[in-house]
Design an enzyme around this catalytic site. Structure first.
Site, PDB file in Angstrom:
ATOM      1  N   LYS A   1      51.024  20.697  25.539  1.00 55.07           N
ATOM      2  CA  LYS A   1      51.916  20.813  26.478  1.00 55.07           C
ATOM      3  C   LYS A   1      51.402  21.689  27.826  1.00 55.07           C
ATOM      4  O   LYS A   1      51.353  21.457  28.938  1.00 55.07           O
ATOM      5  CB  LYS A   1      53.357  21.240  26.295  1.00 55.07           C
TER       6      LYS A   1
ATOM      7  N   CYS B   1      56.909  24.521  36.267  1.00 56.58           N
ATOM      8  CA  CYS B   1      55.908  23.926  35.262  1.00 56.58           C
ATOM      9  C   CYS B   1      54.332  24.252  35.646  1.00 56.58           C
ATOM     10  O   CYS B   1      53.972  25.179  35.145  1.00 56.58           O
ATOM     11  CB  CYS B   1      56.056  22.366  34.894  1.00 56.58           C
TER      12      CYS B   1
HETATM   13  N1  SAJ Z   1      51.159  19.073  44.158  1.00 58.25           N
HETATM   14  C1  SAJ Z   1      49.769  19.167  45.171  1.00 58.25           C
HETATM   15  N2  SAJ Z   1      48.853  18.320  45.293  1.00 58.25           N
HETATM   16  C2  SAJ Z   1      49.015  17.149  44.271  1.00 58.25           C
HETATM   17  C3  SAJ Z   1      50.070  17.038  43.451  1.00 58.25           C
HETATM   18  C4  SAJ Z   1      51.131  18.099  43.396  1.00 58.25           C
HETATM   19  O1  SAJ Z   1      49.860  20.024  45.706  1.00 58.25           O
HETATM   20  O2  SAJ Z   1      48.101  16.296  44.411  1.00 58.25           O
HETATM   21  C5  SAJ Z   1      52.275  20.025  44.045  1.00 58.25           C
HETATM   22  C6  SAJ Z   1      53.675  19.624  44.228  1.00 58.25           C
HETATM   23  O3  SAJ Z   1      53.799  19.295  45.729  1.00 58.25           O
HETATM   24  C7  SAJ Z   1      54.445  20.460  43.596  1.00 58.25           C
HETATM   25  C8  SAJ Z   1      53.608  21.009  42.583  1.00 58.25           C
HETATM   26  O4  SAJ Z   1      52.226  20.541  42.846  1.00 58.25           O
HETATM   27  O5  SAJ Z   1      54.485  21.619  44.668  1.00 58.25           O
HETATM   28  C9  SAJ Z   1      53.861  20.191  41.116  1.00 58.25           C
HETATM   29  O6  SAJ Z   1      54.357  19.262  41.175  1.00 58.25           O
HETATM   30  P1  SAJ Z   1      53.773  17.716  40.149  1.00 58.25           P
HETATM   31  O7  SAJ Z   1      54.477  16.502  40.825  1.00 58.25           O
HETATM   32  O8  SAJ Z   1      52.529  17.622  40.234  1.00 58.25           O
HETATM   33  O9  SAJ Z   1      54.655  18.250  38.714  1.00 58.25           O
HETATM   34  P2  SAJ Z   1      55.956  18.651  38.329  1.00 58.25           P
HETATM   35  O10 SAJ Z   1      55.914  20.290  38.384  1.00 58.25           O
HETATM   36  O11 SAJ Z   1      56.946  18.350  38.920  1.00 58.25           O
HETATM   37  O12 SAJ Z   1      55.997  18.157  36.868  1.00 58.25           O
HETATM   38  C10 SAJ Z   1      54.839  18.572  36.003  1.00 58.25           C
HETATM   39  C11 SAJ Z   1      54.341  17.260  35.188  1.00 58.25           C
HETATM   40  N3  SAJ Z   1      52.980  17.595  34.542  1.00 58.25           N
HETATM   41  C12 SAJ Z   1      51.928  16.726  34.756  1.00 58.25           C
HETATM   42  O13 SAJ Z   1      51.816  16.003  35.477  1.00 58.25           O
HETATM   43  C13 SAJ Z   1      50.657  17.095  33.914  1.00 58.25           C
HETATM   44  C14 SAJ Z   1      55.216  16.645  34.315  1.00 58.25           C
HETATM   45  O14 SAJ Z   1      54.680  15.706  33.739  1.00 58.25           O
HETATM   46  C15 SAJ Z   1      55.674  17.810  33.476  1.00 58.25           C
HETATM   47  O15 SAJ Z   1      56.769  17.131  32.562  1.00 58.25           O
HETATM   48  C16 SAJ Z   1      56.301  18.931  34.035  1.00 58.25           C
HETATM   49  O16 SAJ Z   1      55.406  19.302  34.994  1.00 58.25           O
HETATM   50  C17 SAJ Z   1      56.907  19.927  33.027  1.00 58.25           C
HETATM   51  O17 SAJ Z   1      57.978  19.781  33.001  1.00 58.25           O
HETATM   52  O18 SAJ Z   1      56.147  20.569  32.423  1.00 58.25           O
END
Ligand code: SAJ
Length: 406
Positions: free
Chosen positions: A201, A255
């Site tokens: 995880k 996360c």
């Molecule tokens: N972000 C970027 N660039 C990107 C992608 C995201 O700057 O290319 C930023 C987003 O704007 C945001 C942050 O990253 O601020 C996180 O967003 P996210 O959409 O990547 O992820 P989370 O935090 O909403 O959800 C993650 C997911 N983990 C992965 O994709 C590996 C989700 O599957 C998990 O269940 C979740 O964390 C969790 O609960 O751990």
């Protein structure tokens, strides 16, 4: 019957999903107000498809209470905050929830921890919490770790379709819990041991954090020499083995901006790339703030109170502000003694920061420069309203002449 403990962002959808698929579920949360809201037929946060799922679960007979139930299966889905200074997970809520379960559960019950924990937390904190109650793990109580993987914004779909990991001491118990999750999960479910499940995880979220940091670092390099990072990423991603993520104003949420620190906290001399990546991501709100001042200077703007931040949540189309880059930027701006930025987010209806607006048109009328911090669908659909403004688009979604990027 399954007693889901903790009805937050993960516990609630999981409880609803199980109930909607024929499992008898009672949801427990110590927050009386939250339980009262659910019992009044209202959901407690916004999420695609959640209201419909809630209705299905109510029709199927789900119940919500503040009391722990006497049953054979418990799913613990409570928050795991982390300590910013030690970079370690704070297992307090998980341990307390497990202790509360021990007070009511019959012998032979299975406790499934869904909350994300740093590798080793179950051995270090959860097992002792069970054993100190006189229970023998494996004989009186079965222990399982089934970390969630769903992404806010698409939780309902991902609950149904994602592959899952079940970590169990006893393979047969792991298979039993796999059957329970199979009631709704159409993805593949892998059964492994608890330590491996904990690690997978955290590693998954670390992978994403490191890859976002790489994109953010590229953005900084390109800014330094005035190159178009988006064009570069687009072309690179046409290579069959390259898949670069998108730079942004920072990484928020509970996360990706948190979990990788567990590895840095536990392995400080080994987790070097992870440490640097997290620092890169954490530095992005300050990078954006500097960009704002740079662009203001270029455009001859002198009044910071005529600059507006669009978006307060940690990402698009959710109402979750945990670790939000906008909040970090505002904090940083206050530290630089230049308060005054205006803020608006269609998903945040309560006043949470100074100079906050609740109407897009009123907000836009009061600013000369707009910084797109979050790519909510609303702003994508109202791009024309930004014409004539100075725009700093932190996500490369605004197609207007003269738009600035990070
Ligand atoms: N972000 C970027 N660039 C990107 C992608 C995201 O700057 O290319 C930023 C987003 O704007 C945001 C942050 O990253 O601020 C996180 O967003 P996210 O959409 O990547 O992820 P989370 O935090 O909403 O959800 C993650 C997911 N983990 C992965 O994709 C590996 C989700 O599957 C998990 O269940 C979740 O964390 C969790 O609960 O751990």
């Amino acid at each position: 019957m399954v007693n889901v403990i903790g009805l937050g962002y993960i516990g609630l959808p999981t409880a609803l999903m199980m109930a909607s698929h024929g499992v008898e579920v009672i949801g427990t949360d110590y927050n009386k107000e939250l339980v009262a809201t659910l019992n009044a037929g209202k959901t407690t946060f916004k999420e695609n498809g959640l209201d419909e799922l809630f209705q299905n679960a109510l029709n199927a007979g789900i119940k919500f209470t503040t009391e722990y139930q006497v049953t054979d299966t418990y799913i613990v889905s409570v928050p795991t905050p982390y300590d910013k200074f030690s970079k370690k997970v704070d297992a307090y809520y998980v341990v307390e929830a497990v202790k509360d379960v021990m007070r009511v559960c019959p012998k032979g019950a299975t406790v499934v921890v869904e909350s994300t924990v740093s590798p080793g937390t179950i051995d270090k904190y959860v097992r002792p919490a069970i054993e100190e109650n006189g229970f023998k793990i494996g004989e009186d109580i079965n222990l399982v770790h089934a970390p969630e993987r769903i992404i806010p914004g698409n939780m309902v779909y991902e609950l149904l379709h994602n592959n899952r990991t079940i970590g169990a001491d006893d393979k047969a118990i792991g298979e039993e819990i796999k059957t329970l999750y199979s009631s709704f999960c159409q993805g593949e479910i892998v059964v492994t041991d608890i330590r491996t499940a904990e690690m997978t995880k955290v590693v998954e979220n670390t992978f994403r954090a490191v890859n976002i940091a790489f994109a953010n670092e590229l953005a900084k390099i390109c800014r330094h020499d005035n190159m178009d990072v988006y064009e570069i990423i687009k072309i690179c991603n046409m290579h069959p083995r390259v898949n670069i993520l998108q730079p942004g104003p920072g990484v928020g949420g509970h996360c990706i901006s948190v979990d990788p620190w567990f590895l840095v906290g536990d392995y400080p001399s080994l987790a070097k790339v992870i440490d640097e990546s997290m620092k890169t991501n954490d530095g992005m709100p300050d990078f954006v703030l500097n960009r704002i001042y740079e662009i203001m200077k270029e455009k001859g703007l002198t009044d910071v109170s005529r600059v507006g931040l669009y978006g307060l949540t940690y990402k698009e189309n959710v109402d979750d502000m945990r670790e939000s880059p906008t909040l970090q930027l505002l904090e940083s701006q206050e530290r630089h003694l230049a308060p005054g930025l205006k803020v608006y987010d269609p998903f945040i209806t309560k006043d949470v920061v100074k100079n906050q607006y609740h109407d897009l048109d009123v907000f836009l009328a009061d600013v000369d420069m707009v910084v797109v911090m979050v790519k909510h669908t609303e702003i994508r659909e109202n791009v024309d309203k930004l014409a004539g403004k100075v725009v700093l688009d932190c996500h490369n979604i605004i197609d207007l002449p003269g738009v600035y990027h990070i």
